[in-house]
Write an enzyme that holds these catalytic residues in place. Sequence first.
Site, short mmCIF file in Angstrom:
data_model
loop_
_atom_site.label_atom_id
_atom_site.label_comp_id
_atom_site.label_asym_id
_atom_site.label_seq_id
_atom_site.Cartn_x
_atom_site.Cartn_y
_atom_site.Cartn_z
CE1 TYR A 91 18.39 -13.20 5.43
CE2 TYR A 91 20.63 -13.07 4.62
CZ TYR A 91 19.33 -13.52 4.49
OH TYR A 91 18.99 -14.30 3.42
CD GLU A 108 16.77 -16.15 8.45
OE1 GLU A 108 17.24 -16.94 9.28
OE2 GLU A 108 16.84 -16.33 7.22
CG ASP A 110 -7.04 -10.61 1.07
OD1 ASP A 110 -6.66 -9.42 1.16
OD2 ASP A 110 -6.53 -11.43 0.27
CB THR A 140 -1.28 -5.62 -0.39
OG1 THR A 140 -2.45 -4.92 -0.83
CG2 THR A 140 -1.30 -7.04 -0.91
CE LYS A 154 -3.98 -5.38 -4.48
NZ LYS A 154 -3.19 -6.26 -3.62
NE ARG A 182 4.38 -4.76 -6.03
CZ ARG A 182 3.29 -4.36 -6.69
NH1 ARG A 182 3.17 -3.11 -7.10
NH2 ARG A 182 2.31 -5.19 -6.92
#
Length: 411
Positions: free
Chosen positions: A47, A49, A192, A218, A221, A227
């Site tokens: 973790y 954060e 984008d 992203t 692609k 991903r």
Amino acid sequence: MEKQDKIFKLIKLELKRQENNINLIASESYANLNIIKAQGSILTNKYAEGYYKKRYYAGCKYIDKIEKIAINRAKKLFKADYVNVQPHSGSQANLAVFNAILKPGDTILSMKLNHGGHLTHGSKINISGKIYKTKFYNLNKKEKIDYNKVEYLSKKYKPKLIIAGFSSYSRICNWKIFKYIANLYKSHLLIDMAHIAGLVAAKLYPNPLKYAHIVTSTTHKTLSGPRGGIILAKGDNIKLYNKINSSVFPGIQGGPLMHVIAAKAICFKEALKNKFKIYQKNIIKNSKYMAKIFIKKKFKIVSNGTDTHLFLINLNNKNITGIKAEKKLSLANIIINKNCIPDDNKKPFITSGIRIGTTCITYRKIKRKYIKQITYSICEILNNINNYKIIKKNKKIIKKICKKYPIYNFN
Ligand code: DSN
């Protein structure tokens, strides 16, 4: 001995499927084994954060280093001054930007979904279209972006945010005009670049960082990484960057996926190499080559060709729906996706078109004569859509090509 979880059997079968099929889905790619290794690593346990040296958990010494490397590599690759590598996906990246700069009820101007836009750009069925008002621009009669319409709608509705970027537009977009219009009407400009990020990294498509206030993408692609999503910007608008950071965390996400961020770092390094540039060049070459053959064979290509990794085929003159084409081609181990064409009168689950992308066949280094064969197979199947003998014949051909050009070479 404990029986192996059947999930692993399914993963093996999926690997076999990927190896035995020609993948022409424009939004997919193959990640290399180092990327997969990082993504499948023990980093998933941690973790973290928060951000660099300001975490809500102890034990982040190495995590901090990994995230910093990922950010610095992305900055170098895209010539950015600000990068956030934490968005879990492109959709999260977009939502984080909206949440940072818009209030509920503000107006967004973006590209119409069936003209090439994206669900997260204000579609009614996406949260972006429920929270914000959206106006849409479209393609003109020549199936190119109608910049006059962008200007007209900006003047009329004074959108707080203009979005450029798309998931099925095959031409070079004039970012300069978008910037001009956004400045004129005092809108924020978000670009984008999810589909074209690899082409941008290889300097084969104009870098949107020079024009937009904020860029989202992203990483899986054309960029061929894991991903995930990223947010980038150029300049020294620290106030805006702080807003975006807090919008990602704690605004819309919890802990970052550190195994994915490590994989993103590896992908950015790969993309800085010369061989990545050659790979991206070949993606475009193959796409143009296939589109040319389709045109010769009397298929109608939307926007009359392509400058990128993808193009759309309008199947109306062939009297076939997109869904039928998708199903029949997949019987011959050719994987494409049905796609709406501009002003499609069929529903998104049926469609009048298909979308073809060449990232995956280029990754496999498939030679031109076989790309020609794959294109001929598609034409033959589409022209004889109910002929199973033809499907069977082409399936054999496709399987042979797949065998000759493995993706991963596992043994
Ligand atoms: N679903 C992706 C595509 O296929 O273009 C975009 O998110």
